[in-house]
Structures are given as C-alpha cells and as structure tokens.
Design an enzyme around this catalytic site. Structure first.
Site, mmCIF file in Angstrom:
data_model
loop_
_atom_site.group_PDB
_atom_site.id
_atom_site.type_symbol
_atom_site.label_atom_id
_atom_site.label_comp_id
_atom_site.label_asym_id
_atom_site.label_seq_id
_atom_site.Cartn_x
_atom_site.Cartn_y
_atom_site.Cartn_z
ATOM 1 N N ALA A 154 0.859 -1.184 0.000
ATOM 2 C CA ALA A 154 0.000 0.000 0.000
ATOM 3 C C ALA A 154 0.890 1.227 0.000
ATOM 4 C CB ALA A 154 -0.890 -0.001 1.238
ATOM 5 N N LYS A 155 0.644 2.136 -0.913
ATOM 6 C CA LYS A 155 1.409 3.380 -0.927
ATOM 7 C C LYS A 155 0.665 4.350 -0.010
ATOM 8 C CE LYS A 155 3.418 6.652 -4.267
ATOM 9 N NZ LYS A 155 4.792 6.695 -3.772
ATOM 10 N N ALA A 156 0.948 4.221 1.277
ATOM 11 C CA ALA A 156 0.186 4.968 2.291
ATOM 12 C C ALA A 156 1.021 6.098 2.867
ATOM 13 C CB ALA A 156 -0.244 4.018 3.404
#
Ligand code: PPE
Length: 311
Positions: A154-156
C-alpha cells in the site's frame, strides 16, 4: 495561477482545496496516494501508466479498508480532466485518498473517505545532473518497515514517516538519498525509489516480499530490460553487493531512472552512469519523450487550450 484541484468529484480553486485540522489523516497519517507523470512527448502530452497507478491507489485503499466511491474508469477520467484543465504540457500528478472528518480516535471506520487530485510542475527529483552523472547515496541506518508491521504494497502516507527519516539523514550527511535494508539486513529500496543492481551483465532487484513498494517504473524497467535480452532476477541481495556492483540505479516516477555513482563513499563501477543504465534510460525516454508506445503505457491528453480557472 495554480491549476484547479479535483476534490471529491468537483473542481475547486487551488487556494480553496482545504481540510479541517481534526481530519483523521492529520493525526494518524491515514492517506493513500499516487505519483504519476504526464510527459510532453513528441506526439503530444501523455500520462505514463495511468491505469496501473490508479489501480494501485484503489488497492492501497482496500488494504487500509477505505472505500473509494469511484470506479477505476471514473478516477482515470478525473485525472485526465485535471491534467487537461491545467493546460500544463508536462506535470506531476498527485491523487490522494484520505480519512477526513468524523469521530476523533484511532478507529477510522466512521470517518469520511475523501479524494483529491492535484497537479504541479516537478523537474528532476534527485538533482539537475542526476540522470547523467549519478547520485551519491548511503545505506540508511533506519530499516524498511518489517512485512508484518505496515503493509508496503500500500502506498500509504504513514509509510513515509519511515522514508522521511531516511531522507533527512541522507541530506544531513551530504548525500542525495538513503538505501533501506529490510529488518534482516537485505537490500530493499530508496526512500522514494526502487533499486537495481547490474553485475556481470545480469540485473538484480529486491523481491516484493522484502517490504518494497512494487514500483510501476520498476515493472517497466524489468519489461524493457528483458526485451533487450537481459536476465532480470528478483532476489534477496546482501548489502555488500552494492559495493561490488558494476552499475546501480534507482527507478521511480519522480526519479525516473537515476544512476548511483557512490554508496557509503565506495565508487560504483567507473563512478558515472554505466552502459546498461544508459541503454535502459534510452528505452524509457523513447517512450515518455518520444511518445513511442508499443506497450500501450501512454494515455494521450489534450492540453491545448487551458480552461479558465474557477477563481
Ligand atoms: N519505492 C518507494 C518507497 C516510492 O515512494 C516510490 C515512488 C517507488 C518505490 C517507485 O514507485 P513508482 O513510482 O511506482 O515507480 N515514489 C513517489 C513519491 C516521491 C515523493 O517524494 O513524493 C514517486 O516517485 O512519485
């Protein structure tokens, strides 16, 4: 005049795209985002791998249990509209989905999920001369987060507290970037880029399981390298492989393909961009600058006449 920002389905003037201080994202880093480039190619402006980026955004949101009330097609359309409306021939695109207002406290399930798309001008990420001359980097003394701590696929937003610590140390040490190791000491990636090693004609990069972001540029570079006949291996790589590499380079939307010329003050190869790096850069820039698109990676946009901003 700054371009309008697409915010929850509508365009709002740049200066009015604000959120409240009590938004969940401010307190707990609960956002997921993308970084995408629109290039001015010889055949018109085109967005690089829009579909893959927006698909990753939706998956990042899913991992964090955020429901995005737009389909992939709607999000793609919103990005195209934002770019076209900006009138910018070339830009960096930042779509963000975040937890907004609602109850205070860690539990985000009742907080509103909001989405915006902004564009701005972004030149070379790691310095003016970086693409040709390479950058000086260090191995970071902060590890990449372990697999069962924060999900790296996840590119969080929250993941980037780790990245910022790495980047700040690098800058304070006079380096351009830091390379993170996994918690058991294997090569992972840079604070905002994936990492590739060239040795004896073979290309190596870390596997997705080592807490790297599965980069879309990484994927493109693997495809281009294999087309050129290189063997590309995704494998667990020890730190010292850096120091004896023939070539090293970073990949990323912002960084594109950036050679690394020193690591921890060890000179890599002959201390400048190597031939394999150059060959892959040429193949990449033939697509994003030349507008040649055999892989169907480009979404051409019409930025001809900038629309009047809604100021
Ligand atoms: N790893 C990390 C940690 C990362 O942030 C990026 C992108 C990549 C790998 C490469 O992924 P891709 O862009 O899909 O090839 N980093 C973005 C944000 C940079 C920033 O400073 O903000 C980018 O390159 O847009």
């Amino acid at each position: 005049m700054q371009p309008d920002i697409w915010f929850n389905g509508e365009f709002v003037p740049h200066d009015e795209a604000n959120i409240h201080v009590l938004s969940h994202v401010i307190h707990y880093g609960s956002s997921v985002f993308e970084g995408i480039r629109c290039y001015e190619t010889d055949q018109g402006s085109a967005i690089f791998r829009l579909d893959e980026h927006m698909d990753r955004l939706i998956n990042s949101a899913k991992i964090h249990r955020m429901e995005v009330p737009y389909s992939l097609d709607e999000l793609n359309g919103a990005v195209v509209e934002t770019v076209e409306r900006s009138g910018m021939e070339e830009c960096y695109i930042r779509p963000v989905t975040f937890r907004g207002e609602g109850p205070m406290g860690v539990n985000p399930l009742e907080n509103k999920v909001e989405t915006f798309i902004a564009v701005w001008e972004w030149g070379t990420y790691l310095g003016e001369e970086a693409l040709e001359e390479g950058v000086d980097v260090e191995v970071a003394n902060w590890n990449r987060t372990a697999p069962n701590t924060l999900p790296a696929m996840a590119k969080a937003g929250g993941n980037y507290l780790n990245a910022s610590l790495v980047k700040m140390n690098a800058v304070k040490n006079g380096k351009t970037e830091g390379i993170m190791l996994s918690t058991d000491g294997y090569l992972a990636e840079g604070s905002g880029e994936n990492l590739f090693i060239v040795r004896n004609g073979t290309i190596y990069t870390a596997p997705v399981g080592l807490s790297i972001l599965p980069g879309i540029t990484r994927d493109a570079v693997i495809t281009l390298a294999e087309e050129k006949g290189y063997d590309v291996e995704e494998k667990v790589i020890p730190r010292e492989a850096l120091y004896i590499a023939d070539e090293l380079f970073f990949t990323g939307t912002a960084a594109e393909i950036t050679p690394i010329r020193t690591v921890d003050n060890y000179t890599i190869g002959n201390g400048s961009r190597g031939p394999v790096t150059k060959e892959l850069q040429d193949a990449f820039f033939d697509i994003v600058k030349g507008g040649n698109d055999p892989h169907d990676w480009l979404t051409f946009v019409d930025v001809g006449e900038p629309a009047e901003a809604t100021a």
